[in-house]
Design an enzyme around this catalytic site. Structure first.
Site, PDB file in Angstrom:
ATOM      1  N   SER A 113       8.969  12.036   0.754  1.00 23.34           N
ATOM      2  CA  SER A 113       7.523  12.168   0.554  1.00 23.34           C
ATOM      3  C   SER A 113       6.787  12.628   1.806  1.00 23.34           C
ATOM      4  O   SER A 113       5.699  13.206   1.712  1.00 23.34           O
ATOM      5  CB  SER A 113       6.939  10.839   0.081  1.00 23.34           C
ATOM      6  OG  SER A 113       7.238   9.797   0.994  1.00 23.34           O
ATOM      7  N   GLY A 146      10.383   9.797  -2.440  1.00 24.69           N
ATOM      8  CA  GLY A 146      11.268   8.690  -2.759  1.00 24.69           C
ATOM      9  C   GLY A 146      12.738   8.953  -2.510  1.00 24.69           C
ATOM     10  O   GLY A 146      13.568   8.059  -2.702  1.00 24.69           O
ATOM     11  N   ASN A 182      13.467   6.175   3.474  1.00 26.25           N
ATOM     12  CA  ASN A 182      13.589   5.371   2.257  1.00 26.25           C
ATOM     13  C   ASN A 182      14.858   4.525   2.245  1.00 26.25           C
ATOM     14  O   ASN A 182      14.902   3.485   1.577  1.00 26.25           O
ATOM     15  CB  ASN A 182      13.542   6.277   1.022  1.00 26.25           C
ATOM     16  CG  ASN A 182      12.146   6.814   0.779  1.00 26.25           C
ATOM     17  OD1 ASN A 182      11.177   6.073   0.770  1.00 26.25           O
ATOM     18  ND2 ASN A 182      12.034   8.128   0.610  1.00 26.25           N
ATOM     19  N   ASP A 241      -1.811   3.246   1.803  1.00 31.24           N
ATOM     20  CA  ASP A 241      -0.530   2.534   1.713  1.00 31.24           C
ATOM     21  C   ASP A 241       0.101   2.258   3.072  1.00 31.24           C
ATOM     22  O   ASP A 241       1.113   1.561   3.171  1.00 31.24           O
ATOM     23  CB  ASP A 241       0.461   3.295   0.832  1.00 31.24           C
ATOM     24  CG  ASP A 241       0.787   4.692   1.360  1.00 31.24           C
ATOM     25  OD1 ASP A 241       0.416   5.015   2.507  1.00 31.24           O
ATOM     26  OD2 ASP A 241       1.412   5.469   0.612  1.00 31.24           O
ATOM     27  N   HIS A 263       2.179   6.782   4.299  1.00 31.75           N
ATOM     28  CA  HIS A 263       2.089   8.234   4.252  1.00 31.75           C
ATOM     29  C   HIS A 263       0.914   8.751   5.090  1.00 31.75           C
ATOM     30  O   HIS A 263      -0.223   8.307   4.892  1.00 31.75           O
ATOM     31  CB  HIS A 263       1.943   8.708   2.808  1.00 31.75           C
ATOM     32  CG  HIS A 263       3.119   8.343   1.955  1.00 31.75           C
ATOM     33  ND1 HIS A 263       3.144   7.213   1.171  1.00 31.75           N
ATOM     34  CD2 HIS A 263       4.325   8.947   1.807  1.00 31.75           C
ATOM     35  CE1 HIS A 263       4.312   7.136   0.559  1.00 31.75           C
ATOM     36  NE2 HIS A 263       5.046   8.168   0.926  1.00 31.75           N
TER      37      HIS A 263
END
Length: 215
Positions: free
Chosen positions: A40, A77, A106, A190, A193
């Site tokens: 991402s 992801g 991830n 979040d 990011h």
């Protein structure tokens, strides 16, 4: 035995490969083809289209009058295992001259074994090199709340893989974004990011090492 039904990842990987099947740079003297395989952080998660660092890379190449084609095969992801599974098809279809590997974050978020992450990065680097591409490995770091031991061992994976395979290395993709006193202002809600304004800084971390390889 694997089911005949395709997963969403299969469709995405096949679509990317088919869409760029004509981008082969196999002919001598043809413009470089830069393949970005990431998650991402490279797939413009939460950003407007064309504002992520990979899109900015295309713009910088144009300004520098470097006639390279950029193919962004990043999937939000994705893990190193996911990248490893889809990389052979991308290499076969696109024939890239350069591969940027931006995967691993991830793996850490999911608590996957570091040995597996290292093995996957090694396999991807070697596969790309065997296909004739120069590889640029993009390093990541995890926050200190993961514990100092894990943080250090995770961060050490990327330079080790780069050294073992004589590949290029960006030490930390989020340098000057996540490692500054007021870094949180550079992130979306979040806290994972980066915002749009952080992506020129991200490109500034990648560009010097990629430019060396393009020369």
């Amino acid at each position: 035995m694997r089911s005949a039904a395709w997963t969403r990842r299969d469709f995405i990987a096949a679509g990317l490969a088919a869409a760029y099947a004509g981008a082969s740079a196999a002919a001598p003297g043809a413009p470089p083809v830069i393949l970005v395989v990431g998650d991402s952080l490279s797939a413009e998660y939460g950003l407007k289209r064309g504002s992520g660092w990979v899109a900015l890379l295309e713009q910088r190449l144009a300004r520098e009058k470097i006639p390279a084609k950029v193919v962004n095969a990043s999937i939000s992801g994705d893990t190193t295992a996911g990248g490893r599974s889809r990389l052979p098809g991308l290499l076969n279809q696109l024939k890239p001259t350069h591969v940027i590997l931006e995967l691993g974050a991830n793996d850490a978020l999911r608590g996957l074994p570091l040995a597996m992450t290292e093995d996957n990065l090694n396999a991807m680097t070697q596969a790309a090199q065997k296909a004739g591409a120069r590889v640029l490995l993009v390093g990541m770091q995890v926050p200190p709340n993961y514990g100092s031991d894990y943080t250090q061992r995770f961060g050490a994976v990327f330079p080790k893989v780069a050294k073992d395979n004589k590949a290029g290395l960006v030490p930390f993709l989020l340098h000057n974004v996540a490692d500054v006193p007021d870094g949180l202002r550079m992130f979306q809600a979040d806290r994972i990011h980066p915002k749009e304004e952080a992506h020129p800084l991200i490109l500034d971390n990648v560009w010097p090492e990629l430019k060396k390889q393009l020369k």
